[in-house]
Write an enzyme that holds these catalytic residues in place. Structure first.
Site, PDB file in Angstrom:
ATOM      1  N   LYS A  35      37.177  39.281  42.091  1.00  0.00           N
ATOM      2  CA  LYS A  35      37.751  39.522  40.762  1.00  0.00           C
ATOM      3  C   LYS A  35      36.611  39.566  39.731  1.00  0.00           C
ATOM      4  CE  LYS A  35      41.983  39.894  42.025  1.00  0.00           C
ATOM      5  NZ  LYS A  35      42.622  41.202  41.943  1.00  0.00           N
ATOM      6  N   ARG A  42      31.539  44.995  41.199  1.00  0.00           N
ATOM      7  CA  ARG A  42      32.796  44.896  41.957  1.00  0.00           C
ATOM      8  C   ARG A  42      32.943  46.045  42.961  1.00  0.00           C
ATOM      9  NH1 ARG A  42      37.512  43.348  37.945  1.00  0.00           N
ATOM     10  NH2 ARG A  42      38.570  42.989  39.934  1.00  0.00           N
ATOM     11  N   ASP A  51      46.532  36.999  39.796  1.00  0.00           N
ATOM     12  CA  ASP A  51      45.697  36.718  38.625  1.00  0.00           C
ATOM     13  C   ASP A  51      45.875  35.291  38.098  1.00  0.00           C
ATOM     14  OD1 ASP A  51      44.610  39.247  38.659  1.00  0.00           O
ATOM     15  OD2 ASP A  51      46.123  40.084  37.309  1.00  0.00           O
ATOM     16  N   SER A  89      46.379  45.609  47.316  1.00  0.00           N
ATOM     17  CA  SER A  89      45.818  45.892  45.996  1.00  0.00           C
ATOM     18  C   SER A  89      46.618  46.963  45.264  1.00  0.00           C
ATOM     19  CB  SER A  89      44.361  46.342  46.124  1.00  0.00           C
ATOM     20  OG  SER A  89      43.942  46.925  44.907  1.00  0.00           O
ATOM     21  N   ARG A 109      39.990  34.630  32.577  1.00  0.00           N
ATOM     22  CA  ARG A 109      41.034  33.723  33.096  1.00  0.00           C
ATOM     23  C   ARG A 109      40.465  32.354  33.481  1.00  0.00           C
ATOM     24  NH1 ARG A 109      45.212  37.189  32.695  1.00  0.00           N
ATOM     25  NH2 ARG A 109      44.883  39.287  33.513  1.00  0.00           N
ATOM     26  N   ARG A 152      36.335  33.848  41.873  1.00  0.00           N
ATOM     27  CA  ARG A 152      37.199  32.827  41.249  1.00  0.00           C
ATOM     28  C   ARG A 152      37.394  31.590  42.131  1.00  0.00           C
ATOM     29  NH1 ARG A 152      41.517  36.847  38.113  1.00  0.00           N
ATOM     30  NH2 ARG A 152      40.150  37.134  36.316  1.00  0.00           N
ATOM     31  N   LYS A 164      48.953  43.693  30.347  1.00  0.00           N
ATOM     32  CA  LYS A 164      47.719  44.480  30.479  1.00  0.00           C
ATOM     33  C   LYS A 164      47.924  45.649  31.442  1.00  0.00           C
ATOM     34  CE  LYS A 164      43.892  42.285  32.021  1.00  0.00           C
ATOM     35  NZ  LYS A 164      43.243  42.964  33.170  1.00  0.00           N
ATOM     36  N   SER A 165      48.504  45.378  32.593  1.00  0.00           N
ATOM     37  CA  SER A 165      48.678  46.437  33.594  1.00  0.00           C
ATOM     38  C   SER A 165      49.539  47.565  33.045  1.00  0.00           C
ATOM     39  CB  SER A 165      49.359  45.864  34.842  1.00  0.00           C
ATOM     40  OG  SER A 165      48.512  44.954  35.479  1.00  0.00           O
TER      41      SER A 165
HETATM   42  C1  S3P Z   1      46.024  45.090  38.578  1.00  0.00           C
HETATM   43  C2  S3P Z   1      46.000  44.749  39.908  1.00  0.00           C
HETATM   44  C3  S3P Z   1      45.361  43.529  40.422  1.00  0.00           C
HETATM   45  C4  S3P Z   1      45.089  42.519  39.308  1.00  0.00           C
HETATM   46  C5  S3P Z   1      44.501  43.152  38.084  1.00  0.00           C
HETATM   47  C6  S3P Z   1      45.433  44.228  37.540  1.00  0.00           C
HETATM   48  C7  S3P Z   1      46.684  46.337  38.167  1.00  0.00           C
HETATM   49  O1  S3P Z   1      44.142  43.867  41.010  1.00  0.00           O
HETATM   50  O2  S3P Z   1      44.228  41.507  39.779  1.00  0.00           O
HETATM   51  O3  S3P Z   1      44.292  42.176  37.078  1.00  0.00           O
HETATM   52  O4  S3P Z   1      46.942  46.532  36.959  1.00  0.00           O
HETATM   53  O5  S3P Z   1      46.984  47.163  39.048  1.00  0.00           O
HETATM   54  P1  S3P Z   1      44.035  44.269  42.581  1.00  0.00           P
HETATM   55  O6  S3P Z   1      44.759  45.517  42.764  1.00  0.00           O
HETATM   56  O7  S3P Z   1      42.564  44.404  42.835  1.00  0.00           O
HETATM   57  O8  S3P Z   1      44.634  43.106  43.308  1.00  0.00           O
END
Ligand code: S3P
Length: 439
Positions: A346, A126, A319, A171, A391, A350, A25-26
Site C-alpha cells: 500500500k 508501488r 484500507d 484487487s 491512514r 502497512r 475516494k474510490s
Molecule cells: C481501491 C482499491 C484498493 C484500495 C484503494 C482504492 C479502488 O486497492 O486499497 O485504496 O478505488 O479501487 P487494491 O485494488 O490495490 O486492493
C-alpha cells in the site's frame, strides 16, 4: 528546508457528536473518469476534495476535459465521449494515488495518443506489473522501470483485444483497470477475482448506461457501447468513517453518529470485524443513492475483544487495517490477521510500519509474512512515524484515545490525500489533537 506536519495527541478523551465525513475516494475518482468519457454533462455532488481525487481531476483537465469546480463538493463535467480525450502536453502527475495510476493505465492503453504517468516517491515504488501484465496480454504497449514501477510510458494507437483474465490477487484497481481497457478492446473482456473486491466501477458503468455482467466472481464487459452522462451523489467514505468507528468504540463514554456513509457490501468488512470484536454499531436510514447503498452509522463505547480475523473479510476491509490494528491493541486478548500480504504494497508497508509504531507505544505487535499478531494491552506514549501514509497517521492519532501519555506522529501531511478535515473533525468529536508544522 521543506516543512512537514506532525500530529500531537494528548491522551484520553471521549468521542461525542454527529458528523458527515468527506466523500468516498474510490467513487470520486471514478466519477471523474466516467463523467469525462460520457456523452453529455455529468453533475457530481459530495466529491472528495482531497489530493488523490484532485490528481485524477487534473489529469482529465490535462487531456482536454472541461470540469467546473469542485465547489463545495460539486462538479460539472463536460463529457467528451469515449474517443474524445486529447493528448496531454506533459506527463500526467498522479501524486500519491495508486487508484489514479492503475485505473488510468487501463483507460489510456486504448487511446490513440501516447501518455506518461508519474507519481510521488511512494507511488513510484508501488507494483505496476499487476496492471501492465494483463494490459500487455490485451495488446497494450507500456514501458515501466526494470522493477515494474512508474513512470509508465503508454504507447497509443494499439489495437486491444479482450481477454479472460484470472486475476491473481484480490484487487479492485487491477479489475477496474482491465475493465476500463475493455471499453476499447475488440470483443469481450472478463476478469475473475479470487475474492470479491469493491465493485464501484461496475456499479457506476451500469449507472452510465453501460452494460456489465457478473456471474459469480467473473465480471464481463464488451466494447462498442457508449456512456450516457448522469448525476452522481458520492456517499461519505466508510474508510474515513472507520477512524471514528474505532475511536468511539475504544474511548470511554462515547457515542458518535456518522451520517450518509457508503455501505456497499464490498466495503463493510470494518463493520463486520468490529462487531466480531464486540463493538456496539447500529445502522439506520438505509437508502440507495446512484446505485450505491448508504446509511447512518451509530457507534458507542464497548470493551473490544481479540479475534482471529476471518480471511474472507480481508479484501472488504483492506484500507482499514491500520486503525483495526489500533482496535486490536485496545482489545482484551489476542488478535490475529493472516492473508493480508497486500498490506505490504500500500502507500507504505502497512504491516511493518504499524507493528513498529505499536511496539514504540508499548504494544506486543508481531508482524508476520501476511499479517500481524497483536496482544491487547495498555497503549503508552511516544513518537511514531507515519512514513507519509495518510491512514497510518490517522490510525495512530486515534490510538491517543486509549493511551496514557502523549503521542507524536511524524510526517502527516499526506492526510490531505484522503481526509483533509481529519484533525478538525476528530477534534470536534473530542480527540485532543493538534497539527503542527515542523521544519
Ligand atoms: C481501491 C482499491 C484498493 C484500495 C484503494 C482504492 C479502488 O486497492 O486499497 O485504496 O478505488 O479501487 P487494491 O485494488 O490495490 O486492493
Amino acid at each position: 528546508m521543506s516543512k512537514s506536519i506532525n500530529f500531537m495527541v494528548e491522551p484520553g478523551g471521549n468521542m461525542q457528536g454527529k458528523i458527515r465525513v468527506p466523500g468516498d475516494k474510490s467513487i470520486s475518482h471514478r466519477s471523474i473518469m466516467l463523467g469525462s468519457l460520457a456523452n453529455g454533462i455529468t453533475h457530481v455532488k459530495g466529491f472528495l476534495e482531497a489530493e488523490d481525487a484532485l490528481a485524477t481531476l487534473q489529469a482529465f483537465r490535462d487531456m482536454g476535459v472541461t470540469i467546473k469546480g469542485p465547489d463545495n463538493g460539486e462538479l460539472t463535467i463536460q463529457g467528451v465521449g469515449l474517443h474524445g480525450l486529447k493528448a496531454p502536453e506533459k506527463p500526467l502527475y498522479l501524486g500519491n494515488s495508486g487508484t489514479s495510476m492503475r485505473l488510468l493505465s487501463g483507460l489510456l492503453a486504448g487511446q490513440s495518443f501516447d501518455s506518461t504517468l508519474t507519481g510521488d516517491e511512494s507511488l513510484s515504488k508501488r507494483p505496476m506489473k499487476r496492471v501492465t501484465q494483463p494490459l500487455a496480454e490485451m495488446g497494450a504497449k507500456i514501458a515501466t522501470t526494470e522493477q515494474g514501477t512508474a513512470p509508465l510510458h503508454i504507447k497509443g494507437g494499439q489495437s486491444l483485444h479482450g481477454i479472460d483474465y484470472l486475476m491473481p490477487m484480490a484487487s479492485a484497481q487491477v479489475k477496474s483497470c482491465v475493465l476500463l481497457a475493455g471499453l476499447y478492446a475488440e470483443g469481450e473482456t472478463s476478469v475473475t477475482e479470487p475474492a470479491p473486491t469493491r465493485d464501484h466501477t461496475e456499479r457506476m458503468l451500469t449507472g452510465f448506461g453501460y452494460s456489465v455482467t457478473r456471474e459469480g466472481n467473473k465480471v464481463t464487459i464488451n466494447s462498442g457501447g457508449s456512456l450516457d452522462a448522469c448525476d452522481i451523489d458520492v456517499p461519505s467514505d466508510i474508510s474515513s468513517a472507520a477512524f471514528f468507528l474505532v475511536g468511539a468504540s475504544i474511548a470511554e463514554n462515547s457515542e458518535v453518529l456518522l451520517k450518509h456513509v457508503g455501505i456497499n457490501p464490498t466495503r463493510t468488512g470494518i463493520i463486520d470485524i468490529l462487531k466480531l470484536m464486540g463493538a456496539d454499531i447500529e445502522i439506520s436510514n438505509q437508502t440507495t443513492v446512484g446505485g450505491e447503498p448508504v446509511a447512518d452509522i451509530r457507534v458507542r463505547s464497548s470493551q473490544l475483544k481479540g479475534i482471529n480475523i476471518p480471511s474472507d473479510l480481508v479484501p472488504l476491509a483492506i484500507d482499514e487495517f491500520p486503525v483495526l490494528f489500533v482496535a486490536a491493541a485496545c482489545a482484551e486478548g489476542q488478535t490475529v490477521l493472516t492473508d493480508a500480504e497486500e498490506l505490504r504494497v500500500k502507500e507504505c508497508d502497512r504491516i511493518q510500519v504499524m507493528a513498529d509504531g505499536l511496539q514504540i507505544l508499548g504494544i506486543d505487535a508481531r508482524p508476520t509474512k501476511d499479517g500481524m499478531i497483536i496482544q491487547g494491552g495498555k497503549i503508552g506514549g511516544g513518537e511514531v512515524i507515519s512514513h507519509g501514509d495518510h491512514r497510518i497517521a490517522m490510525a495512530f492519532a486515534i490510538a491517543g484515545l486509549c493511551a496514557d501519555a502523549p503521542i507524536t506522529i511524524q510526517d502527516c501531511a499526506n492526510v490531505n490525500t484522503s481526509f483533509p478535515p481529519f484533525v478538525q473533525l476528530a477534534a470536534s468529536l473530542g480527540l485532543n489533537i493538534e497539527s503542527k508544522e515542523v521544519s
